[in-house]
Write a protein that holds these residues in place. Structure first.
Motif, PDB file in Angstrom:
ATOM      1  N   MET A 170     -19.423  61.001 -71.694  1.00  0.00           N
ATOM      2  CA  MET A 170     -20.839  61.195 -71.911  1.00  0.00           C
ATOM      3  C   MET A 170     -21.069  62.646 -72.356  1.00  0.00           C
ATOM      4  SD  MET A 170     -24.026  60.572 -69.297  1.00  0.00           S
ATOM      5  CE  MET A 170     -24.305  58.864 -69.678  1.00  0.00           C
ATOM      6  N   LYS A 171     -21.923  62.810 -73.324  1.00  0.00           N
ATOM      7  CA  LYS A 171     -22.234  64.134 -73.849  1.00  0.00           C
ATOM      8  C   LYS A 171     -23.345  64.779 -73.022  1.00  0.00           C
ATOM      9  CE  LYS A 171     -20.854  63.259 -78.562  1.00  0.00           C
ATOM     10  NZ  LYS A 171     -21.212  63.353 -79.959  1.00  0.00           N
ATOM     11  N   LEU A 172     -23.344  66.100 -73.035  1.00  0.00           N
ATOM     12  CA  LEU A 172     -24.344  66.863 -72.301  1.00  0.00           C
ATOM     13  C   LEU A 172     -25.757  66.508 -72.753  1.00  0.00           C
ATOM     14  CD1 LEU A 172     -24.889  69.006 -70.202  1.00  0.00           C
ATOM     15  CD2 LEU A 172     -24.477  70.734 -71.943  1.00  0.00           C
ATOM     16  N   VAL A 173     -25.941  66.321 -74.035  1.00  0.00           N
ATOM     17  CA  VAL A 173     -27.272  65.972 -74.558  1.00  0.00           C
ATOM     18  C   VAL A 173     -27.741  64.645 -73.972  1.00  0.00           C
ATOM     19  CG1 VAL A 173     -26.466  64.850 -76.671  1.00  0.00           C
ATOM     20  CG2 VAL A 173     -28.711  65.937 -76.626  1.00  0.00           C
ATOM     21  N   ASP A 174     -26.844  63.693 -73.784  1.00  0.00           N
ATOM     22  CA  ASP A 174     -27.213  62.402 -73.204  1.00  0.00           C
ATOM     23  C   ASP A 174     -27.666  62.565 -71.755  1.00  0.00           C
ATOM     24  OD1 ASP A 174     -26.510  61.141 -75.590  1.00  0.00           O
ATOM     25  OD2 ASP A 174     -24.443  60.824 -74.931  1.00  0.00           O
ATOM     26  N   ILE A 175     -27.004  63.438 -71.026  1.00  0.00           N
ATOM     27  CA  ILE A 175     -27.369  63.691 -69.629  1.00  0.00           C
ATOM     28  C   ILE A 175     -28.733  64.383 -69.554  1.00  0.00           C
ATOM     29  CG2 ILE A 175     -26.728  64.995 -67.555  1.00  0.00           C
ATOM     30  CD1 ILE A 175     -23.774  64.581 -68.468  1.00  0.00           C
ATOM     31  N   LEU A 176     -28.913  65.421 -70.384  1.00  0.00           N
ATOM     32  CA  LEU A 176     -30.161  66.177 -70.347  1.00  0.00           C
ATOM     33  C   LEU A 176     -31.363  65.337 -70.758  1.00  0.00           C
ATOM     34  CD1 LEU A 176     -28.911  69.575 -71.787  1.00  0.00           C
ATOM     35  CD2 LEU A 176     -29.610  69.100 -69.436  1.00  0.00           C
ATOM     36  N   GLU A 177     -31.176  64.377 -71.639  1.00  0.00           N
ATOM     37  CA  GLU A 177     -32.286  63.527 -72.071  1.00  0.00           C
ATOM     38  C   GLU A 177     -32.849  62.700 -70.923  1.00  0.00           C
ATOM     39  OE1 GLU A 177     -30.708  61.409 -75.423  1.00  0.00           O
ATOM     40  OE2 GLU A 177     -31.249  63.019 -76.807  1.00  0.00           O
ATOM     41  N   LYS A 178     -32.073  62.496 -69.871  1.00  0.00           N
ATOM     42  CA  LYS A 178     -32.530  61.720 -68.716  1.00  0.00           C
ATOM     43  C   LYS A 178     -33.300  62.580 -67.715  1.00  0.00           C
ATOM     44  CE  LYS A 178     -28.723  58.513 -69.178  1.00  0.00           C
ATOM     45  NZ  LYS A 178     -27.522  57.938 -68.605  1.00  0.00           N
ATOM     46  N   PHE A 179     -33.258  63.905 -67.862  1.00  0.00           N
ATOM     47  CA  PHE A 179     -33.917  64.812 -66.930  1.00  0.00           C
ATOM     48  C   PHE A 179     -35.423  64.824 -67.147  1.00  0.00           C
ATOM     49  CE2 PHE A 179     -30.367  68.041 -65.701  1.00  0.00           C
ATOM     50  CZ  PHE A 179     -29.526  66.996 -65.392  1.00  0.00           C
ATOM     51  N   ASP A 180     -36.150  65.064 -66.080  1.00  0.00           N
ATOM     52  CA  ASP A 180     -37.587  65.225 -66.121  1.00  0.00           C
ATOM     53  C   ASP A 180     -37.929  66.509 -66.888  1.00  0.00           C
ATOM     54  OD1 ASP A 180     -40.053  66.489 -64.126  1.00  0.00           O
ATOM     55  OD2 ASP A 180     -40.289  64.497 -65.017  1.00  0.00           O
ATOM     56  N   ILE A 218     -33.821  70.610 -75.191  1.00  0.00           N
ATOM     57  CA  ILE A 218     -32.522  70.011 -74.855  1.00  0.00           C
ATOM     58  C   ILE A 218     -31.424  70.595 -75.727  1.00  0.00           C
ATOM     59  CG2 ILE A 218     -31.174  67.861 -74.933  1.00  0.00           C
ATOM     60  CD1 ILE A 218     -33.746  66.422 -73.991  1.00  0.00           C
ATOM     61  N   GLN A 219     -31.663  70.711 -77.012  1.00  0.00           N
ATOM     62  CA  GLN A 219     -30.642  71.241 -77.914  1.00  0.00           C
ATOM     63  C   GLN A 219     -30.336  72.697 -77.599  1.00  0.00           C
ATOM     64  OE1 GLN A 219     -28.695  69.424 -79.944  1.00  0.00           O
ATOM     65  NE2 GLN A 219     -27.567  71.333 -79.975  1.00  0.00           N
ATOM     66  N   GLU A 220     -31.348  73.481 -77.246  1.00  0.00           N
ATOM     67  CA  GLU A 220     -31.128  74.883 -76.900  1.00  0.00           C
ATOM     68  C   GLU A 220     -30.323  75.016 -75.606  1.00  0.00           C
ATOM     69  OE1 GLU A 220     -31.785  77.670 -78.663  1.00  0.00           O
ATOM     70  OE2 GLU A 220     -32.345  76.306 -80.263  1.00  0.00           O
ATOM     71  N   ILE A 221     -30.582  74.146 -74.637  1.00  0.00           N
ATOM     72  CA  ILE A 221     -29.797  74.161 -73.396  1.00  0.00           C
ATOM     73  C   ILE A 221     -28.348  73.808 -73.702  1.00  0.00           C
ATOM     74  CG2 ILE A 221     -29.451  73.047 -71.155  1.00  0.00           C
ATOM     75  CD1 ILE A 221     -32.523  72.671 -71.042  1.00  0.00           C
ATOM     76  N   VAL A 222     -28.146  72.788 -74.508  1.00  0.00           N
ATOM     77  CA  VAL A 222     -26.786  72.383 -74.891  1.00  0.00           C
ATOM     78  C   VAL A 222     -26.077  73.533 -75.593  1.00  0.00           C
ATOM     79  CG1 VAL A 222     -25.441  70.853 -76.387  1.00  0.00           C
ATOM     80  CG2 VAL A 222     -27.275  69.907 -74.983  1.00  0.00           C
ATOM     81  N   SER A 223     -26.773  74.204 -76.496  1.00  0.00           N
ATOM     82  CA  SER A 223     -26.173  75.327 -77.220  1.00  0.00           C
ATOM     83  C   SER A 223     -25.788  76.455 -76.272  1.00  0.00           C
ATOM     84  CB  SER A 223     -27.139  75.868 -78.276  1.00  0.00           C
ATOM     85  OG  SER A 223     -27.362  74.898 -79.264  1.00  0.00           O
ATOM     86  N   ALA A 224     -26.683  76.777 -75.344  1.00  0.00           N
ATOM     87  CA  ALA A 224     -26.387  77.853 -74.392  1.00  0.00           C
ATOM     88  C   ALA A 224     -25.203  77.487 -73.500  1.00  0.00           C
ATOM     89  CB  ALA A 224     -27.616  78.151 -73.533  1.00  0.00           C
ATOM     90  N   LEU A 225     -25.204  76.265 -72.990  1.00  0.00           N
ATOM     91  CA  LEU A 225     -24.126  75.854 -72.089  1.00  0.00           C
ATOM     92  C   LEU A 225     -22.809  75.631 -72.824  1.00  0.00           C
ATOM     93  CD1 LEU A 225     -26.053  73.460 -69.696  1.00  0.00           C
ATOM     94  CD2 LEU A 225     -25.379  75.835 -69.305  1.00  0.00           C
ATOM     95  N   SER A 226     -22.866  75.512 -74.129  1.00  0.00           N
ATOM     96  CA  SER A 226     -21.651  75.368 -74.932  1.00  0.00           C
ATOM     97  C   SER A 226     -21.143  76.713 -75.435  1.00  0.00           C
ATOM     98  CB  SER A 226     -21.916  74.456 -76.129  1.00  0.00           C
ATOM     99  OG  SER A 226     -22.323  73.181 -75.696  1.00  0.00           O
ATOM    100  N   SER A 227     -21.906  77.760 -75.190  1.00  0.00           N
ATOM    101  CA  SER A 227     -21.552  79.088 -75.669  1.00  0.00           C
ATOM    102  C   SER A 227     -20.580  79.764 -74.702  1.00  0.00           C
ATOM    103  CB  SER A 227     -22.817  79.941 -75.799  1.00  0.00           C
ATOM    104  OG  SER A 227     -22.491  81.297 -75.915  1.00  0.00           O
ATOM    105  N   GLN A 228     -19.445  80.157 -75.221  1.00  0.00           N
ATOM    106  CA  GLN A 228     -18.438  80.808 -74.393  1.00  0.00           C
ATOM    107  C   GLN A 228     -18.971  82.116 -73.811  1.00  0.00           C
ATOM    108  OE1 GLN A 228     -14.703  81.477 -76.318  1.00  0.00           O
ATOM    109  NE2 GLN A 228     -13.798  82.439 -74.537  1.00  0.00           N
ATOM    110  N   SER A 229     -19.720  82.873 -74.585  1.00  0.00           N
ATOM    111  CA  SER A 229     -20.238  84.150 -74.090  1.00  0.00           C
ATOM    112  C   SER A 229     -21.254  83.936 -72.972  1.00  0.00           C
ATOM    113  CB  SER A 229     -20.847  84.972 -75.223  1.00  0.00           C
ATOM    114  OG  SER A 229     -21.942  84.300 -75.791  1.00  0.00           O
ATOM    115  N   TYR A 230     -22.101  82.928 -73.082  1.00  0.00           N
ATOM    116  CA  TYR A 230     -23.084  82.653 -72.032  1.00  0.00           C
ATOM    117  C   TYR A 230     -22.374  82.256 -70.745  1.00  0.00           C
ATOM    118  CZ  TYR A 230     -26.839  80.561 -69.369  1.00  0.00           C
ATOM    119  OH  TYR A 230     -27.716  80.253 -68.363  1.00  0.00           O
ATOM    120  N   ILE A 231     -21.413  81.359 -70.854  1.00  0.00           N
ATOM    121  CA  ILE A 231     -20.688  80.885 -69.678  1.00  0.00           C
ATOM    122  C   ILE A 231     -19.876  82.004 -69.049  1.00  0.00           C
ATOM    123  CG2 ILE A 231     -18.913  79.278 -68.864  1.00  0.00           C
ATOM    124  CD1 ILE A 231     -21.613  77.961 -69.533  1.00  0.00           C
TER     125      ILE A 231
END
Length: 64
Positions: A1-11, A37-50
């Protein structure tokens, strides 16, 4: 399951909380849900952010 799919279920309120420290515009603007959702996915996929979050999450070394 992709992160975007999980985030789409969030309130929307939970997405706002998650995005608060990742998307400065989310505080000032009411961005569309897919954009948030896309911005959250981008941030959480960013090596520098993590790596910054992990670095500051490490306990300080005790000096003897």
């Amino acid at each position: 399951m992709k992160l975007v799919d999980i985030l789409e279920k969030f309130d929307t309120a939970l997405l706002d909380q998650i995005s608060a420290d990742k998307i400065d515009e989310a505080i000032n603007l009411r961005l569309p849900r897919p954009v948030i959702i896309q911005e959250i996915v981008s941030a959480l996929s960013s090596q520098s952010y993590i790596s910054n979050k992990i670095l500051y999450g490490k306990p300080l070394h005790l000096q003897c």
